[in-house]
Motif scaffolding. Structure first.
Motif, PDB file in Angstrom:
ATOM      1  N   VAL A  18       7.468   2.163   9.296  1.00  0.00           N
ATOM      2  CA  VAL A  18       6.730   2.085  10.559  1.00  0.00           C
ATOM      3  C   VAL A  18       5.288   1.680  10.300  1.00  0.00           C
ATOM      4  O   VAL A  18       4.739   0.808  10.994  1.00  0.00           O
ATOM      5  N   ARG A  19       4.646   2.260   9.293  1.00  0.00           N
ATOM      6  CA  ARG A  19       3.228   2.000   9.050  1.00  0.00           C
ATOM      7  C   ARG A  19       2.939   0.607   8.505  1.00  0.00           C
ATOM      8  O   ARG A  19       1.839   0.097   8.691  1.00  0.00           O
ATOM      9  N   LEU A  62      12.340  10.523   4.928  1.00  0.00           N
ATOM     10  CA  LEU A  62      11.222  10.582   5.867  1.00  0.00           C
ATOM     11  C   LEU A  62      10.049   9.744   5.367  1.00  0.00           C
ATOM     12  O   LEU A  62       9.363   9.083   6.151  1.00  0.00           O
ATOM     13  N   GLY A  63       9.824   9.760   4.060  1.00  0.00           N
ATOM     14  CA  GLY A  63       8.753   8.935   3.486  1.00  0.00           C
ATOM     15  C   GLY A  63       9.007   7.461   3.716  1.00  0.00           C
ATOM     16  O   GLY A  63       8.084   6.701   4.030  1.00  0.00           O
ATOM     17  N   ARG A  64      10.270   7.037   3.583  1.00  0.00           N
ATOM     18  CA  ARG A  64      10.592   5.620   3.832  1.00  0.00           C
ATOM     19  C   ARG A  64      10.455   5.283   5.308  1.00  0.00           C
ATOM     20  O   ARG A  64      10.002   4.193   5.662  1.00  0.00           O
ATOM     21  N   ASP A 108       0.827  -1.204   0.000  1.00  0.00           N
ATOM     22  CA  ASP A 108       0.000   0.000   0.000  1.00  0.00           C
ATOM     23  C   ASP A 108       0.865   1.259   0.000  1.00  0.00           C
ATOM     24  O   ASP A 108       2.009   1.244   0.448  1.00  0.00           O
ATOM     25  N   ALA A 109       0.293   2.342  -0.470  1.00  0.00           N
ATOM     26  CA  ALA A 109       0.993   3.633  -0.501  1.00  0.00           C
ATOM     27  C   ALA A 109       0.786   4.376   0.806  1.00  0.00           C
ATOM     28  O   ALA A 109      -0.271   4.291   1.436  1.00  0.00           O
ATOM     29  N   ALA A 110       1.816   5.106   1.217  1.00  0.00           N
ATOM     30  CA  ALA A 110       1.745   5.974   2.393  1.00  0.00           C
ATOM     31  C   ALA A 110       1.959   7.403   1.916  1.00  0.00           C
ATOM     32  O   ALA A 110       2.819   7.659   1.067  1.00  0.00           O
TER      33      ALA A 110
END
Length: 176
Positions: free
Chosen positions: A65-66, A58-60, A28-30
């Motif tokens: 984490v998510r 930061l995106g990674r 999934d996309a974050a």
């Protein structure tokens, strides 16, 4: 140092979201919302090239984490590293402009995980990057199958896009 506050905010938001049951699937996309601050600018008064990569870090972090990798990273002392990055800048990001960073796992092979980062504005894509990353621990690369097992994901890799297959793992040659 000026990214430390963004790192803290992103990490706290991702941990809180994961604790509240808002984890996302491995494929999934974050998304993260940002604004271009004066400390992000270069002499041309648009976001400096290096800042794109910093924000993608930061995106990674948010993505890891998510999807539920936080505990596995800490428990196993995995270190996320990049082996390659390919970026295309399409539109400048101007001072105080807001944008969304969308990060997602594209595919993987027996060694690397390929992640796409898109920086989106109201007028379209500002930048598109694909990075080749891995986790390392105790002098070895952690196979993606072990990473997937850590989050309980039992799926095969989506097909590798031709554009990724064309540049992955190719050695660089020096320009004379």
């Amino acid at each position: 140092m000026n990214l430390i506050f963004r790192l803290i905010a992103v990490t706290v938001m991702a941990v809180v979201a994961a604790m509240r049951g808002r984890r996302i699937g491995f494929l999934d996309a974050a998304s993260l919302r940002f604004r271009v601050w004066p400390t992000d600018l270069d002499v041309n008064l648009h976001m400096t090239n290096a800042r794109y990569f910093s924000l993608m870090d930061l995106g990674r972090t948010d993505l890891m984490v998510r999807v539920g990798l936080g505990r596995a990273i800490l428990r196993n002392r995995w270190q996320p590293v990049l082996g390659a990055a390919n970026i295309r800048f399409r539109r400048s990001l101007k001072p105080f402009q807001s944008f969304t960073l969308v990060s997602r796992v594209l595919c993987w092979d027996d060694k690397y995980i390929f992640i796409e980062h898109r920086m989106e504005t109201a007028s379209g894509t500002a930048a598109l990057a694909v990075v080749q990353g891995a986790f390392v621990a105790r002098g070895r690369v952690v196979p993606p199958s072990e990473v997937l097992a850590a989050v309980g994901a039992a799926c095969d890799s989506p097909p590798m896009p031709d554009s990724v297959a064309a540049w992955r793992g190719k050695p660089l040659t020096a320009v004379a």
